[in-house]
Design a protein around this motif. Structure first.
Motif, PDB file in Angstrom:
ATOM      1  N   LEU A 109       0.842  -1.212   0.000  1.00  0.00           N
ATOM      2  CA  LEU A 109       0.000   0.000   0.000  1.00  0.00           C
ATOM      3  C   LEU A 109       0.873   1.257   0.000  1.00  0.00           C
ATOM      4  O   LEU A 109       0.614   2.208  -0.747  1.00  0.00           O
ATOM      5  CB  LEU A 109      -0.935   0.007   1.222  1.00  0.00           C
ATOM      6  CG  LEU A 109      -2.091  -0.995   1.165  1.00  0.00           C
ATOM      7  CD1 LEU A 109      -2.780  -1.086   2.534  1.00  0.00           C
ATOM      8  CD2 LEU A 109      -3.114  -0.603   0.103  1.00  0.00           C
ATOM      9  N   GLU A 153       2.468   1.999  -3.293  1.00  0.00           N
ATOM     10  CA  GLU A 153       1.545   2.571  -4.284  1.00  0.00           C
ATOM     11  C   GLU A 153       1.095   3.977  -3.884  1.00  0.00           C
ATOM     12  O   GLU A 153       0.222   4.553  -4.519  1.00  0.00           O
ATOM     13  CB  GLU A 153       0.329   1.648  -4.451  1.00  0.00           C
ATOM     14  CG  GLU A 153       0.724   0.329  -5.081  1.00  0.00           C
ATOM     15  CD  GLU A 153      -0.461  -0.555  -5.436  1.00  0.00           C
ATOM     16  OE1 GLU A 153      -1.617  -0.102  -5.265  1.00  0.00           O
ATOM     17  OE2 GLU A 153      -0.225  -1.682  -5.871  1.00  0.00           O
ATOM     18  N   TYR A 188      -0.358   5.007  -0.932  1.00  0.00           N
ATOM     19  CA  TYR A 188      -1.411   5.183   0.073  1.00  0.00           C
ATOM     20  C   TYR A 188      -0.767   5.577   1.398  1.00  0.00           C
ATOM     21  O   TYR A 188       0.327   5.118   1.731  1.00  0.00           O
ATOM     22  CB  TYR A 188      -2.189   3.874   0.276  1.00  0.00           C
ATOM     23  CG  TYR A 188      -3.002   3.433  -0.924  1.00  0.00           C
ATOM     24  CD1 TYR A 188      -4.233   4.005  -1.207  1.00  0.00           C
ATOM     25  CD2 TYR A 188      -2.534   2.427  -1.767  1.00  0.00           C
ATOM     26  CE1 TYR A 188      -4.984   3.582  -2.312  1.00  0.00           C
ATOM     27  CE2 TYR A 188      -3.271   1.998  -2.865  1.00  0.00           C
ATOM     28  CZ  TYR A 188      -4.500   2.588  -3.125  1.00  0.00           C
ATOM     29  OH  TYR A 188      -5.220   2.169  -4.206  1.00  0.00           O
ATOM     30  N   LEU A 205      -5.029  -5.953  -2.385  1.00  0.00           N
ATOM     31  CA  LEU A 205      -4.680  -4.731  -3.127  1.00  0.00           C
ATOM     32  C   LEU A 205      -5.686  -4.465  -4.242  1.00  0.00           C
ATOM     33  O   LEU A 205      -6.100  -3.328  -4.467  1.00  0.00           O
ATOM     34  CB  LEU A 205      -3.260  -4.852  -3.701  1.00  0.00           C
ATOM     35  CG  LEU A 205      -2.091  -4.301  -2.876  1.00  0.00           C
ATOM     36  CD1 LEU A 205      -2.114  -2.779  -2.856  1.00  0.00           C
ATOM     37  CD2 LEU A 205      -2.031  -4.822  -1.457  1.00  0.00           C
ATOM     38  N   GLN A 206      -6.112  -5.530  -4.921  1.00  0.00           N
ATOM     39  CA  GLN A 206      -7.110  -5.331  -5.992  1.00  0.00           C
ATOM     40  C   GLN A 206      -8.402  -4.759  -5.428  1.00  0.00           C
ATOM     41  O   GLN A 206      -9.003  -3.856  -6.009  1.00  0.00           O
ATOM     42  CB  GLN A 206      -7.430  -6.667  -6.671  1.00  0.00           C
ATOM     43  CG  GLN A 206      -6.434  -7.026  -7.756  1.00  0.00           C
ATOM     44  CD  GLN A 206      -6.606  -8.469  -8.210  1.00  0.00           C
ATOM     45  OE1 GLN A 206      -7.660  -9.070  -8.032  1.00  0.00           O
ATOM     46  NE2 GLN A 206      -5.555  -9.024  -8.768  1.00  0.00           N
ATOM     47  N   HIS A 258      -7.951  -1.152  -4.662  1.00  0.00           N
ATOM     48  CA  HIS A 258      -7.980  -0.339  -5.898  1.00  0.00           C
ATOM     49  C   HIS A 258      -9.417  -0.062  -6.331  1.00  0.00           C
ATOM     50  O   HIS A 258      -9.719   1.013  -6.854  1.00  0.00           O
ATOM     51  CB  HIS A 258      -7.264  -1.046  -7.054  1.00  0.00           C
ATOM     52  CG  HIS A 258      -5.802  -1.255  -6.825  1.00  0.00           C
ATOM     53  ND1 HIS A 258      -5.060  -2.170  -7.520  1.00  0.00           N
ATOM     54  CD2 HIS A 258      -4.936  -0.670  -5.953  1.00  0.00           C
ATOM     55  CE1 HIS A 258      -3.798  -2.141  -7.099  1.00  0.00           C
ATOM     56  NE2 HIS A 258      -3.711  -1.237  -6.149  1.00  0.00           N
ATOM     57  N   GLN A 266      -5.723   4.125  -7.015  1.00  0.00           N
ATOM     58  CA  GLN A 266      -4.310   3.947  -6.716  1.00  0.00           C
ATOM     59  C   GLN A 266      -3.581   5.295  -6.896  1.00  0.00           C
ATOM     60  O   GLN A 266      -3.646   5.864  -7.991  1.00  0.00           O
ATOM     61  CB  GLN A 266      -3.794   2.969  -7.767  1.00  0.00           C
ATOM     62  CG  GLN A 266      -2.590   2.204  -7.443  1.00  0.00           C
ATOM     63  CD  GLN A 266      -2.245   1.271  -8.615  1.00  0.00           C
ATOM     64  OE1 GLN A 266      -2.848   1.318  -9.684  1.00  0.00           O
ATOM     65  NE2 GLN A 266      -1.259   0.444  -8.403  1.00  0.00           N
ATOM     66  N   ASP A 295       1.227   3.855  -9.746  1.00  0.00           N
ATOM     67  CA  ASP A 295       1.642   2.477  -9.946  1.00  0.00           C
ATOM     68  C   ASP A 295       3.159   2.436  -9.839  1.00  0.00           C
ATOM     69  O   ASP A 295       3.854   3.045 -10.655  1.00  0.00           O
ATOM     70  CB  ASP A 295       1.185   2.008 -11.333  1.00  0.00           C
ATOM     71  CG  ASP A 295       1.594   0.568 -11.598  1.00  0.00           C
ATOM     72  OD1 ASP A 295       2.528   0.083 -10.929  1.00  0.00           O
ATOM     73  OD2 ASP A 295       0.985  -0.060 -12.462  1.00  0.00           O
TER      74      ASP A 295
END
Ligand code: SF4
Length: 429
Positions: free
Chosen positions: A19, A22, A24, A98-99, A102, A107, A110
């Motif tokens: 996380l 990406e 977050y 994670l999916q 998203h 997100q 990437d």
């Protein structure tokens, strides 16, 4: 929120690391968070109880909850008590978590691509780029070891190729140079499978690829096109201005016996007739080719047949190599090795004939108005190329004493002079 044993703790660490990578932010309180991931334990009843309570608390305090971990394996139990959870996964499922994240929280970036521009990192100048559409080759030319190095033909999916081309055009590329070992064979290995581009179905085939690329409004130039019959369908696209009227066709020889000994693709085609037919459809077409002199067993008469072809075909651009045995190539074992000096002398004779032809063809362009793409501007003026000139291998168009242009600009010019390789031009008003 992380419950359970050290194995679950490691799963939590992996999810948090991904996380963060990406972009977050991790919050230590419910109200500072946009979403809560509860990593549960399902080992003994007390742990199940604690996990279910924790899910309830997160739902009450925040409202957006994804559940993962051992208790996630009992999805029915969780849904019965807490039907509002957004998603449930089992343990050791960082990808799935994670999916789901998203889906509910875009997100921030990437980590695999966000530091790279959409067109990727290029080693070419900004205004042109090579576009590789396939790798490998299904042929077995006896002078070549590429198939043993790079394997059989593997075409890239047409959707991927077109997305790359579109990104390149959007990033300012003005000319795409389509390359591969065998461009006309594109899609053969995939049986011309239908792919998708912009939501539209499209066949993995060279003609369809060229038609789709025409929509990007930039120059598209084809290299390494073997003269299969299907190449004929590309010529009308050139005549219509959808594709640069330029074909790089490596004929390598003109004598049927030598072509057979070379095991060249499309070796039985009548190339002179094909060239005539192409020119009838698209008179402006530039044809570039390469040839080998002194292939094992080549007689003087066979070489003269090649010379006669060169005289008759009047190709615009020709490269010629004296045969050179590549380690591991089958042709080295063929009888009748031609002495080095004869290979070289034949190469020179071929190039002498071709130089006159090139000079005549370029001189015939004097007075014509053409579009050129600017490659550079130096203290003598603009250095550019026309549709007849691929970068690095063909000629240039010099627009001397003109400085009002930048690399990547298209200019309209009038040709005022020529030599064996290059043109000289002046800008049109
Ligand atoms: S020279 Fe022949 S074998 Fe080598 S890559 Fe080209 S088509 Fe394939």
């Amino acid at each position: 929120m992380s419950l359970g044993c050290p194995k679950a703790l490691v799963d939590s660490e992996q999810i948090l690391t991904r996380l963060r990578a990406e972009g977050y932010e991790i919050s230590s309180s419910y109200d500072g968070a946009d979403l809560v991931v509860v990593n549960t334990c399902g080992f003994i009843d007390a742990a199940v109880e604690e996990s279910l309570d924790a899910i309830g608390e997160a739902l009450a305090e925040n409202g957006k909850v994804i559940v993962t971990g051992c208790l996630g394996a009992r999805e029915g139990l969780i849904r019965e008590l807490h039907p509002k959870v957004l998603a449930i996964t089992g343990p050791h499922a960082a990808d799935e978590v994670l999916q789901h994240v998203h889906t509910h929280l875009p997100q921030p970036h990437d980590p695999f691509t966000s530091l790279v521009p959409p067109q990727g990192i290029r080693l070419t100048p900004q205004h042109f780029a090579y576009l590789k559409i396939s790798e490998g080759c299904n042929h077995s030319c006896t002078f070549c070891i590429i198939p043993s190095l790079r394997g059989p033909l593997v075409s890239r999916p047409i959707g991927d190729v077109l997305l790359e081309a579109k990104n390149l055009a959007a990033a300012g590329v003005r000319e795409l140079l389509v390359i591969s070992q065998d461009t006309s064979a594109y899609g053969v290995d995939l049986k011309y499978r239908t792919g998708f581009h912009g939501g539209r179905p499209i066949k993995t085939r060279l003609k369809e690829l060229c038609e789709a690329m025409a929509e990007f409004g930039i120059w598209v130039r084809l290299h390494y096109v073997y003269p299969y019959p299907s190449v004929d369908e590309l010529i009308p696209l050139m005549a219509e201005g959808k594709l640069l009227p330029y074909l790089d066709v490596p004929f390598q020889h003109a004598n049927a016996r030598i072509l057979k000994a070379m095991r060249r693709p499309a070796s039985s085609e009548n190339n002179l007739e094909r060239i005539r037919a192409w020119r009838a459809i698209c008179p402006d077409i530039t044809i570039r080719s390469t040839f080998i002199t002194g292939f094992p067993g080549e007689t003087e008469a066979e070489f003269e047949e090649l010379l006669a072809f060169i005289e008759e075909a009047r190709l615009d651009r020709v490269g010629c190599f004296a045969y050179s045995p590549v380690d591991g190539a089958e042709a080295n074992a063929l009888p009748g090795a031609v002495p080095d000096e004869v290979r070289e002398e034949r190469r020179r004779r071929l190039m002498d004939v071709q130089e006159d032809i090139s000079a005549e063809l370029l001189a015939a362009k004097i007075g014509r108005e053409i579009t050129v793409l600017v490659d550079a501007v130096d203290d003598e003026g603009v250095i550019a190329r026309s549709s007849a000139d691929a970068p690095e291998i063909d000629g240039l168009v010099f627009v001397n004493d003109f400085f009002d242009a930048e690399p990547g600009d298209f200019l309209q010019v009038r040709v005022v002079d020529a030599d064996e390789h290059d043109l000289y031009a002046e800008p049109l008003e």
